[in-house]
Design a protein around this motif. Structure first.
Motif, PDB file in Angstrom:
ATOM      1  N   GLN A 212     -14.123  71.663  22.962  1.00  0.00           N
ATOM      2  CA  GLN A 212     -14.586  71.653  24.348  1.00  0.00           C
ATOM      3  C   GLN A 212     -15.070  70.259  24.727  1.00  0.00           C
ATOM      4  O   GLN A 212     -15.743  69.580  23.942  1.00  0.00           O
ATOM      5  CB  GLN A 212     -15.722  72.662  24.559  1.00  0.00           C
ATOM      6  CG  GLN A 212     -15.250  74.113  24.522  1.00  0.00           C
ATOM      7  CD  GLN A 212     -16.346  75.076  24.880  1.00  0.00           C
ATOM      8  OE1 GLN A 212     -17.487  74.889  24.457  1.00  0.00           O
ATOM      9  NE2 GLN A 212     -16.028  76.085  25.669  1.00  0.00           N
ATOM     10  N   TYR A 213     -14.698  69.862  25.949  1.00  0.00           N
ATOM     11  CA  TYR A 213     -15.102  68.569  26.475  1.00  0.00           C
ATOM     12  C   TYR A 213     -15.500  68.733  27.935  1.00  0.00           C
ATOM     13  O   TYR A 213     -14.798  69.397  28.695  1.00  0.00           O
ATOM     14  CB  TYR A 213     -13.937  67.562  26.422  1.00  0.00           C
ATOM     15  CG  TYR A 213     -13.402  67.274  25.044  1.00  0.00           C
ATOM     16  CD1 TYR A 213     -13.877  66.195  24.296  1.00  0.00           C
ATOM     17  CD2 TYR A 213     -12.396  68.067  24.491  1.00  0.00           C
ATOM     18  CE1 TYR A 213     -13.368  65.915  23.037  1.00  0.00           C
ATOM     19  CE2 TYR A 213     -11.891  67.798  23.235  1.00  0.00           C
ATOM     20  CZ  TYR A 213     -12.372  66.725  22.508  1.00  0.00           C
ATOM     21  OH  TYR A 213     -11.864  66.464  21.260  1.00  0.00           O
TER      22      TYR A 213
ATOM     23  N   ALA B  38      -4.572  75.338  25.778  1.00  0.00           N
ATOM     24  CA  ALA B  38      -5.794  74.750  26.313  1.00  0.00           C
ATOM     25  C   ALA B  38      -5.876  75.049  27.803  1.00  0.00           C
ATOM     26  O   ALA B  38      -4.890  75.442  28.429  1.00  0.00           O
ATOM     27  CB  ALA B  38      -5.822  73.240  26.072  1.00  0.00           C
ATOM     28  N   SER B  39      -7.066  74.854  28.368  1.00  0.00           N
ATOM     29  CA  SER B  39      -7.264  75.078  29.797  1.00  0.00           C
ATOM     30  C   SER B  39      -8.180  74.000  30.364  1.00  0.00           C
ATOM     31  O   SER B  39      -8.994  73.407  29.645  1.00  0.00           O
ATOM     32  CB  SER B  39      -7.872  76.459  30.056  1.00  0.00           C
ATOM     33  OG  SER B  39      -9.160  76.561  29.456  1.00  0.00           O
ATOM     34  N   VAL B  40      -8.026  73.747  31.656  1.00  0.00           N
ATOM     35  CA  VAL B  40      -8.875  72.805  32.377  1.00  0.00           C
ATOM     36  C   VAL B  40      -9.391  73.525  33.613  1.00  0.00           C
ATOM     37  O   VAL B  40      -8.620  74.071  34.390  1.00  0.00           O
ATOM     38  CB  VAL B  40      -8.089  71.546  32.805  1.00  0.00           C
ATOM     39  CG1 VAL B  40      -9.031  70.539  33.474  1.00  0.00           C
ATOM     40  CG2 VAL B  40      -7.383  70.919  31.627  1.00  0.00           C
TER      41      VAL B  40
ATOM     42  N   ASN C 249      -7.738  75.695  22.449  1.00  0.00           N
ATOM     43  CA  ASN C 249      -7.695  76.860  21.569  1.00  0.00           C
ATOM     44  C   ASN C 249      -8.070  76.443  20.154  1.00  0.00           C
ATOM     45  O   ASN C 249      -7.532  75.469  19.610  1.00  0.00           O
ATOM     46  CB  ASN C 249      -6.272  77.442  21.592  1.00  0.00           C
ATOM     47  CG  ASN C 249      -6.197  78.803  20.933  1.00  0.00           C
ATOM     48  OD1 ASN C 249      -6.741  79.026  19.854  1.00  0.00           O
ATOM     49  ND2 ASN C 249      -5.500  79.727  21.573  1.00  0.00           N
ATOM     50  N   ASP C 250      -9.006  77.175  19.528  1.00  0.00           N
ATOM     51  CA  ASP C 250      -9.452  76.778  18.194  1.00  0.00           C
ATOM     52  C   ASP C 250      -8.400  77.004  17.122  1.00  0.00           C
ATOM     53  O   ASP C 250      -8.586  76.619  15.967  1.00  0.00           O
ATOM     54  CB  ASP C 250     -10.762  77.482  17.821  1.00  0.00           C
ATOM     55  CG  ASP C 250     -10.648  79.003  17.840  1.00  0.00           C
ATOM     56  OD1 ASP C 250      -9.521  79.513  17.960  1.00  0.00           O
ATOM     57  OD2 ASP C 250     -11.690  79.678  17.735  1.00  0.00           O
ATOM     58  N   SER C 251      -7.275  77.610  17.495  1.00  0.00           N
ATOM     59  CA  SER C 251      -6.169  77.767  16.556  1.00  0.00           C
ATOM     60  C   SER C 251      -5.281  76.523  16.481  1.00  0.00           C
ATOM     61  O   SER C 251      -4.423  76.429  15.611  1.00  0.00           O
ATOM     62  CB  SER C 251      -5.314  78.980  16.937  1.00  0.00           C
ATOM     63  OG  SER C 251      -6.057  80.167  16.868  1.00  0.00           O
ATOM     64  N   VAL C 252      -5.475  75.592  17.418  1.00  0.00           N
ATOM     65  CA  VAL C 252      -4.709  74.345  17.370  1.00  0.00           C
ATOM     66  C   VAL C 252      -5.276  73.481  16.243  1.00  0.00           C
ATOM     67  O   VAL C 252      -6.476  73.230  16.187  1.00  0.00           O
ATOM     68  CB  VAL C 252      -4.787  73.591  18.713  1.00  0.00           C
ATOM     69  CG1 VAL C 252      -4.030  72.272  18.637  1.00  0.00           C
ATOM     70  CG2 VAL C 252      -4.228  74.450  19.839  1.00  0.00           C
TER      71      VAL C 252
ATOM     72  N   ILE D 122      -1.207  67.138  19.611  1.00  0.00           N
ATOM     73  CA  ILE D 122      -1.300  67.818  20.903  1.00  0.00           C
ATOM     74  C   ILE D 122      -2.705  67.673  21.476  1.00  0.00           C
ATOM     75  O   ILE D 122      -2.904  67.653  22.701  1.00  0.00           O
ATOM     76  CB  ILE D 122      -0.898  69.313  20.780  1.00  0.00           C
ATOM     77  CG1 ILE D 122      -0.619  69.901  22.165  1.00  0.00           C
ATOM     78  CG2 ILE D 122      -1.963  70.128  20.063  1.00  0.00           C
ATOM     79  CD1 ILE D 122       0.643  69.394  22.801  1.00  0.00           C
ATOM     80  N   ARG D 123      -3.705  67.531  20.612  1.00  0.00           N
ATOM     81  CA  ARG D 123      -5.082  67.345  21.082  1.00  0.00           C
ATOM     82  C   ARG D 123      -5.227  66.023  21.843  1.00  0.00           C
ATOM     83  O   ARG D 123      -5.868  65.968  22.889  1.00  0.00           O
ATOM     84  CB  ARG D 123      -6.054  67.389  19.903  1.00  0.00           C
ATOM     85  CG  ARG D 123      -6.219  68.770  19.293  1.00  0.00           C
ATOM     86  CD  ARG D 123      -7.158  68.771  18.097  1.00  0.00           C
ATOM     87  NE  ARG D 123      -7.447  70.139  17.688  1.00  0.00           N
ATOM     88  CZ  ARG D 123      -8.441  70.870  18.166  1.00  0.00           C
ATOM     89  NH1 ARG D 123      -9.268  70.340  19.058  1.00  0.00           N
ATOM     90  NH2 ARG D 123      -8.628  72.103  17.752  1.00  0.00           N
TER      91      ARG D 123
END
Length: 206
Positions: A20-21, A155-157, A180-183, A189-190
Protein backbone atom coordinates in the motif's frame (compact mmCIF):
# COMPACT_ATOMS: atom_id res chain seq x y z
CA UNK A 1 -1.05 -17.76 -7.05
CA UNK A 2 1.36 -17.52 -9.95
CA UNK A 3 0.82 -14.36 -11.95
CA UNK A 4 2.16 -14.19 -15.49
CA UNK A 5 4.20 -11.08 -14.87
CA UNK A 6 7.92 -10.42 -15.07
CA UNK A 7 10.29 -11.27 -12.26
CA UNK A 8 13.24 -9.16 -11.28
CA UNK A 9 16.54 -10.65 -10.19
CA UNK A 10 16.05 -10.42 -6.44
CA UNK A 11 17.55 -6.92 -6.21
CA UNK A 12 14.37 -4.85 -6.23
CA UNK A 13 14.55 -1.77 -4.02
CA UNK A 14 12.90 -2.46 -0.62
CA UNK A 15 10.56 0.51 -1.06
CA UNK A 16 8.90 -1.30 -4.01
CA UNK A 17 7.88 -4.28 -1.88
CA UNK A 18 5.06 -2.54 -0.01
CA UNK A 19 1.45 -3.43 -0.74
CA UNK A 20 0.00 0.00 0.00
CA UNK A 21 1.15 3.49 -0.91
CA UNK A 22 -0.43 6.86 -0.29
CA UNK A 23 0.51 9.25 -3.10
CA UNK A 24 0.15 12.94 -2.24
CA UNK A 25 0.45 15.66 -4.87
CA UNK A 26 2.28 18.92 -4.28
CA UNK A 27 -0.37 21.59 -4.63
CA UNK A 28 0.39 24.95 -6.23
CA UNK A 29 -1.56 27.42 -8.34
CA UNK A 30 1.39 27.89 -10.70
CA UNK A 31 2.73 24.35 -10.56
CA UNK A 32 3.93 22.98 -13.90
CA UNK A 33 5.93 19.94 -12.77
CA UNK A 34 4.54 16.60 -11.59
CA UNK A 35 5.68 16.48 -7.96
CA UNK A 36 4.42 13.85 -5.53
CA UNK A 37 5.41 12.42 -2.16
CA UNK A 38 4.68 8.76 -1.42
CA UNK A 39 3.94 7.59 2.11
CA UNK A 40 3.58 4.24 3.84
CA UNK A 41 -0.02 4.55 5.13
CA UNK A 42 0.71 2.13 7.96
CA UNK A 43 3.44 4.32 9.47
CA UNK A 44 2.70 7.71 7.84
CA UNK A 45 6.40 7.86 6.93
CA UNK A 46 7.44 9.35 3.60
CA UNK A 47 9.31 6.66 1.68
CA UNK A 48 9.59 8.04 -1.85
CA UNK A 49 9.64 11.35 -3.73
CA UNK A 50 8.61 11.87 -7.36
CA UNK A 51 10.02 14.88 -9.18
CA UNK A 52 10.59 16.30 -12.66
CA UNK A 53 14.06 17.81 -12.11
CA UNK A 54 14.83 18.77 -15.72
CA UNK A 55 11.61 20.32 -16.93
CA UNK A 56 12.28 22.54 -19.96
CA UNK A 57 11.10 26.12 -20.30
CA UNK A 58 8.68 25.55 -23.18
CA UNK A 59 7.30 22.40 -21.58
CA UNK A 60 6.58 24.42 -18.44
CA UNK A 61 4.63 26.94 -20.50
CA UNK A 62 2.62 24.26 -22.31
CA UNK A 63 1.65 22.62 -19.01
CA UNK A 64 -0.68 25.59 -18.42
CA UNK A 65 -2.45 25.16 -21.77
CA UNK A 66 -4.76 22.68 -23.48
CA UNK A 67 -1.61 21.01 -24.87
CA UNK A 68 -0.64 19.66 -21.43
CA UNK A 69 -1.47 16.06 -22.39
CA UNK A 70 0.93 16.27 -25.34
CA UNK A 71 3.95 17.48 -23.38
CA UNK A 72 6.91 15.19 -22.68
CA UNK A 73 7.81 14.21 -19.13
CA UNK A 74 10.66 12.53 -17.29
CA UNK A 75 9.65 11.74 -13.72
CA UNK A 76 12.24 10.39 -11.26
CA UNK A 77 11.17 8.37 -8.24
CA UNK A 78 13.76 8.53 -5.46
CA UNK A 79 14.06 7.67 -1.80
CA UNK A 80 14.04 10.51 0.71
CA UNK A 81 17.85 10.42 0.79
CA UNK A 82 18.11 10.76 -2.98
CA UNK A 83 18.60 7.18 -4.22
CA UNK A 84 17.04 6.68 -7.66
CA UNK A 85 14.44 3.88 -7.61
CA UNK A 86 12.99 4.20 -11.13
CA UNK A 87 12.11 6.76 -13.79
CA UNK A 88 9.08 7.30 -16.01
CA UNK A 89 9.64 8.96 -19.39
CA UNK A 90 7.59 9.95 -22.43
CA UNK A 91 8.40 12.06 -25.48
CA UNK A 92 5.99 14.43 -27.20
CA UNK A 93 2.60 12.71 -27.57
CA UNK A 94 0.59 13.70 -30.65
CA UNK A 95 -2.17 11.07 -30.46
CA UNK A 96 -1.60 8.04 -28.24
CA UNK A 97 0.93 7.81 -25.43
CA UNK A 98 3.71 5.27 -24.97
CA UNK A 99 5.62 5.63 -21.74
CA UNK A 100 8.94 3.96 -20.82
CA UNK A 101 9.82 2.85 -17.28
CA UNK A 102 13.47 2.34 -16.29
CA UNK A 103 15.04 0.95 -13.11
CA UNK A 104 17.69 2.65 -10.98
CA UNK A 105 20.39 1.60 -13.46
CA UNK A 106 18.61 3.05 -16.49
CA UNK A 107 17.56 -0.36 -17.85
CA UNK A 108 14.06 -0.54 -19.34
CA UNK A 109 11.66 -2.45 -17.05
CA UNK A 110 8.56 -2.03 -19.20
CA UNK A 111 6.19 0.34 -20.94
CA UNK A 112 2.65 1.74 -20.86
CA UNK A 113 0.70 2.04 -24.08
CA UNK A 114 -2.61 3.85 -24.35
CA UNK A 115 -5.34 1.82 -26.06
CA UNK A 116 -7.10 3.17 -29.12
CA UNK A 117 -10.73 4.28 -28.64
CA UNK A 118 -10.69 3.45 -24.95
CA UNK A 119 -13.62 4.75 -22.91
CA UNK A 120 -12.89 6.49 -19.62
CA UNK A 121 -9.16 5.81 -19.71
CA UNK A 122 -7.34 2.59 -20.43
CA UNK A 123 -3.79 1.52 -21.19
CA UNK A 124 -1.74 -1.65 -21.40
CA UNK A 125 1.18 -2.39 -19.09
CA UNK A 126 3.93 -4.06 -21.12
CA UNK A 127 7.15 -5.86 -20.25
CA UNK A 128 10.53 -4.67 -21.55
CA UNK A 129 9.95 -7.06 -24.48
CA UNK A 130 6.50 -5.48 -25.15
CA UNK A 131 4.51 -8.48 -23.88
CA UNK A 132 1.18 -7.46 -22.29
CA UNK A 133 1.35 -7.99 -18.52
CA UNK A 134 -1.95 -6.41 -17.51
CA UNK A 135 -4.35 -3.61 -18.41
CA UNK A 136 -5.19 -0.48 -16.46
CA UNK A 137 -8.95 0.00 -16.58
CA UNK A 138 -11.18 2.53 -14.90
CA UNK A 139 -13.12 5.75 -14.99
CA UNK A 140 -11.51 9.11 -14.57
CA UNK A 141 -14.71 10.69 -13.25
CA UNK A 142 -14.97 8.34 -10.27
CA UNK A 143 -11.22 7.92 -9.77
CA UNK A 144 -11.38 4.16 -9.59
CA UNK A 145 -8.69 2.28 -11.53
CA UNK A 146 -7.80 -1.41 -11.59
CA UNK A 147 -4.80 -3.29 -12.94
CA UNK A 148 -6.38 -6.40 -14.46
CA UNK A 149 -4.71 -9.56 -15.76
CA UNK A 150 -7.31 -11.89 -17.23
CA UNK A 151 -9.95 -12.04 -14.50
CA UNK A 152 -7.49 -11.22 -11.71
CA UNK A 153 -7.00 -7.83 -10.10
CA UNK A 154 -3.30 -7.20 -9.45
CA UNK A 155 -3.66 -3.71 -7.97
CA UNK A 156 -6.05 -0.78 -7.61
CA UNK A 157 -5.82 3.01 -7.45
CA UNK A 158 -8.51 4.98 -5.67
CA UNK A 159 -9.13 8.19 -3.76
CA UNK A 160 -11.06 6.31 -1.09
CA UNK A 161 -9.50 4.51 1.85
CA UNK A 162 -10.99 4.07 5.31
CA UNK A 163 -7.61 4.29 7.03
CA UNK A 164 -6.98 7.93 6.20
CA UNK A 165 -8.83 11.05 7.27
CA UNK A 166 -10.99 12.85 4.72
CA UNK A 167 -8.82 15.95 5.04
CA UNK A 168 -6.10 14.21 3.01
CA UNK A 169 -8.40 13.68 0.05
CA UNK A 170 -8.69 17.21 -1.27
CA UNK A 171 -9.12 18.45 -4.84
CA UNK A 172 -5.45 17.63 -5.39
CA UNK A 173 -4.49 14.37 -7.05
CA UNK A 174 -3.98 12.23 -3.96
CA UNK A 175 -4.30 8.48 -4.44
CA UNK A 176 -4.19 5.22 -2.55
CA UNK A 177 -2.39 2.44 -4.43
CA UNK A 178 -3.04 -1.10 -3.19
CA UNK A 179 -1.13 -4.07 -4.65
CA UNK A 180 -2.43 -7.63 -4.27
CA UNK A 181 -0.31 -9.37 -1.64
CA UNK A 182 -0.09 -12.39 -3.93
CA UNK A 183 2.12 -10.44 -6.33
CA UNK A 184 5.71 -11.54 -5.74
CA UNK A 185 7.80 -9.02 -3.77
CA UNK A 186 10.53 -9.09 -6.43
CA UNK A 187 8.24 -8.90 -9.45
CA UNK A 188 8.89 -5.98 -11.81
CA UNK A 189 5.13 -5.50 -12.10
CA UNK A 190 5.40 -3.64 -8.78
CA UNK A 191 7.73 -1.09 -10.33
CA UNK A 192 5.44 -0.67 -13.32
CA UNK A 193 2.28 -0.29 -11.24
CA UNK A 194 3.83 2.36 -8.99
CA UNK A 195 5.32 4.18 -11.97
CA UNK A 196 2.01 4.22 -13.80
CA UNK A 197 0.30 6.06 -10.96
CA UNK A 198 2.78 8.90 -11.46
CA UNK A 199 1.60 9.55 -15.01
CA UNK A 200 -2.14 8.75 -14.96
CA UNK A 201 -2.82 12.48 -14.84
CA UNK A 202 -0.58 13.20 -17.84
CA UNK A 203 -1.73 10.25 -19.96
CA UNK A 204 -5.44 9.89 -19.26
CA UNK A 205 -6.87 13.11 -17.85
CA UNK A 206 -9.08 14.89 -20.36
Amino acid sequence: MDFNTTKGEGNMHPSLRNNQYFVKEHVGMFKSANNYDIFDPQTNQKILECREPNLGFFTKLLRFTDYKKMTPFNIEIRTSDGQLVCSVKRGISIFLSKVDVSDENGSIVGHFKQKLFSIGGKFEVLSAENAILCTLQGKWTSWDFRFIQGNTELASVTKKWAGLGKELFTSADNYMLSINDSVDKDDNIRTLVLASVMCIDMVLKE
